[in-house]
Design a protein around this motif. Sequence first.
Motif, mmCIF file in Angstrom:
data_model
loop_
_atom_site.group_PDB
_atom_site.id
_atom_site.type_symbol
_atom_site.label_atom_id
_atom_site.label_comp_id
_atom_site.label_asym_id
_atom_site.label_seq_id
_atom_site.Cartn_x
_atom_site.Cartn_y
_atom_site.Cartn_z
ATOM 1 N N ILE A 2 0.830 -1.198 0.000
ATOM 2 C CA ILE A 2 0.000 0.000 0.000
ATOM 3 C C ILE A 2 0.866 1.250 0.000
ATOM 4 O O ILE A 2 0.588 2.208 -0.721
ATOM 5 C CB ILE A 2 -0.995 -0.008 1.185
ATOM 6 C CG1 ILE A 2 -2.057 -1.077 0.944
ATOM 7 C CG2 ILE A 2 -1.639 1.358 1.375
ATOM 8 C CD1 ILE A 2 -3.038 -1.267 2.070
ATOM 9 N N ILE A 5 2.218 1.894 -3.436
ATOM 10 C CA ILE A 5 1.181 2.426 -4.319
ATOM 11 C C ILE A 5 0.987 3.910 -4.053
ATOM 12 O O ILE A 5 0.943 4.719 -4.988
ATOM 13 C CB ILE A 5 -0.145 1.659 -4.143
ATOM 14 C CG1 ILE A 5 0.017 0.223 -4.642
ATOM 15 C CG2 ILE A 5 -1.291 2.357 -4.873
ATOM 16 C CD1 ILE A 5 -1.142 -0.694 -4.313
ATOM 17 N N LYS A 6 0.898 4.293 -2.796
ATOM 18 C CA LYS A 6 0.719 5.711 -2.455
ATOM 19 C C LYS A 6 1.899 6.555 -2.914
ATOM 20 O O LYS A 6 1.728 7.699 -3.324
ATOM 21 C CB LYS A 6 0.506 5.887 -0.959
ATOM 22 C CG LYS A 6 -0.874 5.517 -0.501
ATOM 23 C CD LYS A 6 -1.042 5.848 0.966
ATOM 24 C CE LYS A 6 -2.441 5.578 1.427
ATOM 25 N NZ LYS A 6 -2.650 5.933 2.827
ATOM 26 N N VAL A 12 -2.634 10.111 -5.519
ATOM 27 C CA VAL A 12 -3.309 8.960 -4.903
ATOM 28 C C VAL A 12 -3.597 9.347 -3.460
ATOM 29 O O VAL A 12 -2.697 9.487 -2.651
ATOM 30 C CB VAL A 12 -2.447 7.684 -4.974
ATOM 31 C CG1 VAL A 12 -3.127 6.555 -4.226
ATOM 32 C CG2 VAL A 12 -2.181 7.287 -6.415
ATOM 33 N N VAL A 15 -5.699 4.322 -0.435
ATOM 34 C CA VAL A 15 -5.589 2.973 -0.978
ATOM 35 C C VAL A 15 -6.138 2.009 0.068
ATOM 36 O O VAL A 15 -5.737 2.053 1.222
ATOM 37 C CB VAL A 15 -4.122 2.587 -1.287
ATOM 38 C CG1 VAL A 15 -4.061 1.172 -1.836
ATOM 39 C CG2 VAL A 15 -3.475 3.567 -2.243
ATOM 40 N N LEU A 29 -8.328 2.315 -5.207
ATOM 41 C CA LEU A 29 -7.548 3.551 -5.147
ATOM 42 C C LEU A 29 -8.433 4.753 -5.401
ATOM 43 O O LEU A 29 -9.339 4.697 -6.233
ATOM 44 C CB LEU A 29 -6.444 3.548 -6.223
ATOM 45 C CG LEU A 29 -5.215 2.705 -5.959
ATOM 46 C CD1 LEU A 29 -5.495 1.245 -5.964
ATOM 47 C CD2 LEU A 29 -4.140 3.048 -6.953
ATOM 48 N N TYR A 31 -8.104 8.765 -6.482
ATOM 49 C CA TYR A 31 -7.232 9.782 -7.057
ATOM 50 C C TYR A 31 -7.905 11.138 -6.853
ATOM 51 O O TYR A 31 -9.110 11.264 -7.049
ATOM 52 C CB TYR A 31 -7.062 9.570 -8.561
ATOM 53 C CG TYR A 31 -6.629 8.173 -8.944
ATOM 54 C CD1 TYR A 31 -5.292 7.843 -8.995
ATOM 55 C CD2 TYR A 31 -7.563 7.193 -9.250
ATOM 56 C CE1 TYR A 31 -4.884 6.565 -9.352
ATOM 57 C CE2 TYR A 31 -7.165 5.917 -9.613
ATOM 58 C CZ TYR A 31 -5.830 5.612 -9.655
ATOM 59 O OH TYR A 31 -5.439 4.353 -10.001
ATOM 60 N N ARG A 47 -1.811 5.243 -13.070
ATOM 61 C CA ARG A 47 -1.958 3.784 -12.955
ATOM 62 C C ARG A 47 -0.768 3.063 -13.564
ATOM 63 O O ARG A 47 -0.256 2.093 -12.997
ATOM 64 C CB ARG A 47 -3.230 3.320 -13.661
ATOM 65 C CG ARG A 47 -4.479 3.629 -12.919
ATOM 66 C CD ARG A 47 -5.667 3.089 -13.680
ATOM 67 N NE ARG A 47 -6.888 3.501 -13.040
ATOM 68 C CZ ARG A 47 -8.067 3.477 -13.615
ATOM 69 N NH1 ARG A 47 -8.181 3.062 -14.866
ATOM 70 N NH2 ARG A 47 -9.141 3.859 -12.965
#
Length: 64
Positions: A2, A5-6, A12, A15, A29, A31, A47
């Motif tokens: 996570i 991803i952030k 973002v 998540v 997610l 945005y 993405r």
Amino acid sequence: MIVSIKLGSKLVKNVDLTDIYNNSYTFRLWYQHPKKTLTDDEVEKIRNKIREVVKKKYGAKVKV
């Protein structure tokens, strides 16, 4: 994962891990740009960047 991803983009905002099944993970997610609505193209670029980070760092296969 996570956190990775952030870190993929400042846009973002959140998540969530929503499901784990047979060693497959599903994330939701959010945005958000502080001053405008993001276009589909802008979100797609984010993405793609996140996909590359996850693939490189975790060896993950990303399904869309």
